[in-house]
Design a protein around this motif. Structure first.
Motif, PDB file in Angstrom:
ATOM      1  N   ALA A   1       0.824  -1.208   0.000  1.00 48.78           N
ATOM      2  CA  ALA A   1       0.000   0.000   0.000  1.00 48.78           C
ATOM      3  C   ALA A   1       0.855   1.254   0.000  1.00 48.78           C
ATOM      4  O   ALA A   1       0.470   2.278  -0.591  1.00 48.78           O
ATOM      5  CB  ALA A   1      -0.939  -0.005   1.203  1.00 48.78           C
ATOM      6  N   GLY A   2       2.000   1.209   0.643  1.00 44.12           N
ATOM      7  CA  GLY A   2       2.884   2.372   0.689  1.00 44.12           C
ATOM      8  C   GLY A   2       3.442   2.718  -0.678  1.00 44.12           C
ATOM      9  O   GLY A   2       3.527   3.899  -1.050  1.00 44.12           O
ATOM     10  N   VAL A   3       3.827   1.696  -1.430  1.00 43.82           N
ATOM     11  CA  VAL A   3       4.329   1.929  -2.791  1.00 43.82           C
ATOM     12  C   VAL A   3       3.240   2.542  -3.653  1.00 43.82           C
ATOM     13  O   VAL A   3       3.475   3.494  -4.408  1.00 43.82           O
ATOM     14  CB  VAL A   3       4.846   0.612  -3.403  1.00 43.82           C
ATOM     15  N   LEU A   4       2.028   2.028  -3.526  1.00 42.59           N
ATOM     16  CA  LEU A   4       0.922   2.565  -4.305  1.00 42.59           C
ATOM     17  C   LEU A   4       0.608   4.004  -3.917  1.00 42.59           C
ATOM     18  O   LEU A   4       0.348   4.850  -4.770  1.00 42.59           O
ATOM     19  CB  LEU A   4      -0.330   1.708  -4.111  1.00 42.59           C
ATOM     20  N   ALA A   5       0.634   4.299  -2.628  1.00 42.80           N
ATOM     21  CA  ALA A   5       0.283   5.633  -2.152  1.00 42.80           C
ATOM     22  C   ALA A   5       1.214   6.708  -2.703  1.00 42.80           C
ATOM     23  O   ALA A   5       0.807   7.865  -2.849  1.00 42.80           O
ATOM     24  CB  ALA A   5       0.294   5.668  -0.629  1.00 42.80           C
ATOM     25  N   ALA A   6       2.447   6.335  -3.024  1.00 44.45           N
ATOM     26  CA  ALA A   6       3.415   7.303  -3.528  1.00 44.45           C
ATOM     27  C   ALA A   6       3.227   7.615  -5.012  1.00 44.45           C
ATOM     28  O   ALA A   6       3.843   8.550  -5.533  1.00 44.45           O
ATOM     29  CB  ALA A   6       4.835   6.780  -3.292  1.00 44.45           C
ATOM     30  N   LEU A   7       2.375   6.867  -5.689  1.00 44.94           N
ATOM     31  CA  LEU A   7       2.180   7.059  -7.119  1.00 44.94           C
ATOM     32  C   LEU A   7       1.213   8.207  -7.401  1.00 44.94           C
ATOM     33  O   LEU A   7       0.333   8.496  -6.592  1.00 44.94           O
ATOM     34  CB  LEU A   7       1.605   5.783  -7.748  1.00 44.94           C
ATOM     35  N   PRO A   8       1.337   8.854  -8.572  1.00 45.09           N
ATOM     36  CA  PRO A   8       0.287   9.794  -8.997  1.00 45.09           C
ATOM     37  C   PRO A   8      -1.048   9.059  -9.095  1.00 45.09           C
ATOM     38  O   PRO A   8      -1.100   7.871  -9.422  1.00 45.09           O
ATOM     39  CB  PRO A   8       0.765  10.261 -10.374  1.00 45.09           C
ATOM     40  N   ALA A   9      -2.116   9.759  -8.833  1.00 44.82           N
ATOM     41  CA  ALA A   9      -3.435   9.123  -8.763  1.00 44.82           C
ATOM     42  C   ALA A   9      -3.789   8.363 -10.035  1.00 44.82           C
ATOM     43  O   ALA A   9      -4.348   7.259  -9.981  1.00 44.82           O
ATOM     44  CB  ALA A   9      -4.501  10.169  -8.467  1.00 44.82           C
ATOM     45  N   ALA A  10      -3.477   8.930 -11.196  1.00 45.72           N
ATOM     46  CA  ALA A  10      -3.848   8.275 -12.455  1.00 45.72           C
ATOM     47  C   ALA A  10      -3.167   6.924 -12.611  1.00 45.72           C
ATOM     48  O   ALA A  10      -3.781   5.945 -13.050  1.00 45.72           O
ATOM     49  CB  ALA A  10      -3.510   9.176 -13.635  1.00 45.72           C
ATOM     50  N   LEU A  11      -1.881   6.855 -12.236  1.00 46.21           N
ATOM     51  CA  LEU A  11      -1.162   5.584 -12.320  1.00 46.21           C
ATOM     52  C   LEU A  11      -1.637   4.612 -11.246  1.00 46.21           C
ATOM     53  O   LEU A  11      -1.789   3.408 -11.502  1.00 46.21           O
ATOM     54  CB  LEU A  11       0.345   5.816 -12.176  1.00 46.21           C
TER      55      LEU A  11
ATOM     56  N   ILE B   1     -13.263   1.225  -8.041  1.00 49.88           N
ATOM     57  CA  ILE B   1     -11.815   1.421  -8.120  1.00 49.88           C
ATOM     58  C   ILE B   1     -11.366   2.534  -7.184  1.00 49.88           C
ATOM     59  O   ILE B   1     -10.346   2.428  -6.494  1.00 49.88           O
ATOM     60  CB  ILE B   1     -11.403   1.720  -9.578  1.00 49.88           C
ATOM     61  N   ARG B   2     -12.133   3.610  -7.107  1.00 50.22           N
ATOM     62  CA  ARG B   2     -11.776   4.711  -6.215  1.00 50.22           C
ATOM     63  C   ARG B   2     -11.900   4.310  -4.746  1.00 50.22           C
ATOM     64  O   ARG B   2     -11.130   4.778  -3.898  1.00 50.22           O
ATOM     65  CB  ARG B   2     -12.648   5.929  -6.519  1.00 50.22           C
ATOM     66  N   ALA B   3     -12.860   3.444  -4.451  1.00 54.76           N
ATOM     67  CA  ALA B   3     -12.984   2.979  -3.065  1.00 54.76           C
ATOM     68  C   ALA B   3     -11.783   2.127  -2.671  1.00 54.76           C
ATOM     69  O   ALA B   3     -11.271   2.238  -1.544  1.00 54.76           O
ATOM     70  CB  ALA B   3     -14.281   2.192  -2.893  1.00 54.76           C
ATOM     71  N   VAL B   4     -11.316   1.269  -3.587  1.00 54.30           N
ATOM     72  CA  VAL B   4     -10.103   0.481  -3.307  1.00 54.30           C
ATOM     73  C   VAL B   4      -8.897   1.399  -3.239  1.00 54.30           C
ATOM     74  O   VAL B   4      -8.017   1.235  -2.385  1.00 54.30           O
ATOM     75  CB  VAL B   4      -9.917  -0.615  -4.371  1.00 54.30           C
ATOM     76  N   ASP B   5      -8.850   2.388  -4.109  1.00 53.63           N
ATOM     77  CA  ASP B   5      -7.767   3.370  -4.091  1.00 53.63           C
ATOM     78  C   ASP B   5      -7.677   4.063  -2.740  1.00 53.63           C
ATOM     79  O   ASP B   5      -6.588   4.340  -2.231  1.00 53.63           O
ATOM     80  CB  ASP B   5      -8.000   4.382  -5.210  1.00 53.63           C
ATOM     81  N   ALA B   6      -8.820   4.344  -2.124  1.00 50.55           N
ATOM     82  CA  ALA B   6      -8.829   5.022  -0.820  1.00 50.55           C
ATOM     83  C   ALA B   6      -8.173   4.179   0.274  1.00 50.55           C
ATOM     84  O   ALA B   6      -7.735   4.728   1.299  1.00 50.55           O
ATOM     85  CB  ALA B   6     -10.262   5.356  -0.420  1.00 50.55           C
ATOM     86  N   LEU B   7      -8.069   2.866   0.062  1.00 48.09           N
ATOM     87  CA  LEU B   7      -7.367   2.023   1.030  1.00 48.09           C
ATOM     88  C   LEU B   7      -5.879   2.355   1.088  1.00 48.09           C
ATOM     89  O   LEU B   7      -5.191   1.994   2.051  1.00 48.09           O
ATOM     90  CB  LEU B   7      -7.551   0.544   0.674  1.00 48.09           C
ATOM     91  N   THR B   8      -5.379   3.035   0.057  1.00 51.51           N
ATOM     92  CA  THR B   8      -3.970   3.450   0.056  1.00 51.51           C
ATOM     93  C   THR B   8      -3.833   4.960   0.211  1.00 51.51           C
ATOM     94  O   THR B   8      -3.007   5.436   0.976  1.00 51.51           O
ATOM     95  CB  THR B   8      -3.283   3.025  -1.266  1.00 51.51           C
TER      96      THR B   8
ATOM     97  N   ARG C   1      -4.565   4.311  -9.751  1.00 50.59           N
ATOM     98  CA  ARG C   1      -5.872   3.701 -10.025  1.00 50.59           C
ATOM     99  C   ARG C   1      -5.803   2.718 -11.193  1.00 50.59           C
ATOM    100  O   ARG C   1      -6.501   1.706 -11.209  1.00 50.59           O
ATOM    101  CB  ARG C   1      -6.926   4.784 -10.259  1.00 50.59           C
ATOM    102  N   ARG C   2      -4.961   3.025 -12.161  1.00 48.95           N
ATOM    103  CA  ARG C   2      -4.791   2.058 -13.255  1.00 48.95           C
ATOM    104  C   ARG C   2      -4.150   0.767 -12.744  1.00 48.95           C
ATOM    105  O   ARG C   2      -4.532  -0.337 -13.148  1.00 48.95           O
ATOM    106  CB  ARG C   2      -3.933   2.663 -14.368  1.00 48.95           C
ATOM    107  N   ALA C   3      -3.161   0.899 -11.883  1.00 49.51           N
ATOM    108  CA  ALA C   3      -2.514  -0.287 -11.317  1.00 49.51           C
ATOM    109  C   ALA C   3      -3.509  -1.102 -10.497  1.00 49.51           C
ATOM    110  O   ALA C   3      -3.544  -2.342 -10.581  1.00 49.51           O
ATOM    111  CB  ALA C   3      -1.315   0.126 -10.458  1.00 49.51           C
TER     112      ALA C   3
END
Length: 326
Positions: A251-261, A283-290, A263-265
């Motif tokens: 989750a930490g690696v994902l959190a450091a990414l730009p939002a567009a990348l 997808i945005r709800a899962v994104d919020a987990l990071t 959510r695509r990941a």
């Protein structure tokens, strides 16, 4: 010698497409409904390579057997080496249009015998697809339209208007089937075709279908670059011992990414894990987990297995998927 006019122009379009995408093909299939678009495509394709016509009978109309047989006869008349009618059962998941599409593509996949399948989607179909995606608000992916080349599916006519395919049928004296569903107001795409797009053309002074198709192309080109970057990011976030790809994500690696990348990941990870019919909201709800983690619970996403649902959750700094019975 080719007849001058619409047919020769369509054959030139197909030849350019084949040089770009299908240089190694020795045979191909055409998805033939009997309508003007697929009939014109069959007429253009049959003289180029050995062509098998695949006619899917959805059984949704009383005349479907007759229509399918007429399409088979026309395919052989146009020079196809083979023409087969495939009868399918259409389910009810996702509504009648989506269920018919699912059944059709499954049948085509099974029957194509490893060959690419040419599909007669036109520029007008692309414009309708973009409008549908725009109305559903599912993000850039949904308004990127159909891919011209998405193996094994090949759409060489996405730059061609329906008027051209109709003209080809007229040139050849072909009687094309006119699907009554295309004028049935119960179907969303029918209303877009017959009501919304003509109104937009009138209000905006024409050129709307072409503009929507150009928009789809531009968005798709941008998305392909972002998707490639997102795949590299996903590999980094899922790296396990020895660099092997793990089922869970950091989750930490994902959190450091730009939002567009990010959510695509996440979308790619969910799809690989068995999610189906993903929405932008999920997808945005899962994104919020990071990106907005405050101890919230898991997120339910649609799975492919009956009587189960797929849950994305965060534990010990990692995202993981689990299933639970419905």
């Amino acid at each position: 010698m080719d007849r001058p006019g619409a047919l020769s122009g369509l054959r030139a379009t197909l030849a350019r497409y084949a040089r770009t995408h299908l240089g190694d093909a020795r045979r191909w299939c055409v998805a033939l409904s009997g309508g003007p678009d697929s009939l014109a495509l069959t007429a253009a394709a049959a003289p180029v390579l050995p062509t098998a016509a695949l006619i899917v009978d959805h059984g949704l109309q009383a005349s479907s057997t007759r229509v399918a047989e007429a399409a088979r006869e026309q395919a052989m008349h146009l020079g196809c080496v083979e023409a087969q009618v495939i009868t399918v059962s259409v389910g009810g998941v996702g509504g009648p249009e989506a269920a018919a599409r699912t059944a059709r593509y499954a049948a085509l996949e099974e029957a194509r015998a490893g060959a690419p399948v040419l599909i007669g989607h036109t520029l007008d179909d692309q414009a309708e697809t973009v409008l549908l995606g725009l109305g559903r608000g599912s993000g850039p992916r949904s308004i990127s339209g159909m891919r011209p080349y998405d193996p094994p599916w090949c759409r060489p006519l996405l730059g061609v208007r329906r008027a051209v395919t109709a003209a080809v049928c007229t040139e050849l004296g072909l009687t094309a089937w006119r699907d009554p569903h295309n004028h049935d107001r119960r179907f969303t795409r029918s209303r877009l075709r017959n009501e919304v797009l003509p109104l937009l053309e009138d209000v905006l002074g024409g050129g709307v279908a072409e503009a929507l198709a150009r928009t789809a192309t531009a968005l798709r080109e941008d998305a392909e670059v972002l998707d490639a970057d997102a795949e590299r990011a996903l590999q980094h976030a899922s790296a396990g011992p020895g660099g092997r790809r793990a089922a869970e994500l950091d989750a930490g690696v994902l959190a450091a990414l730009p939002a567009a990348l990010r959510r695509r990941a996440i979308r790619s990870w969910l799809a690989a894990g068995g999610a189906a019919g993903l929405t932008d909201k999920q997808i945005r709800a899962v994104d919020a987990l990071t990106s907005d983690w405050h101890g919230q619970g898991g997120v339910a996403v649609g799975g492919r297995l009956a009587h189960t649902r797929l849950i994305a959750e965060r534990r010990d700094g990692r995202l993981r998927l689990r299933t639970e019975p419905v």
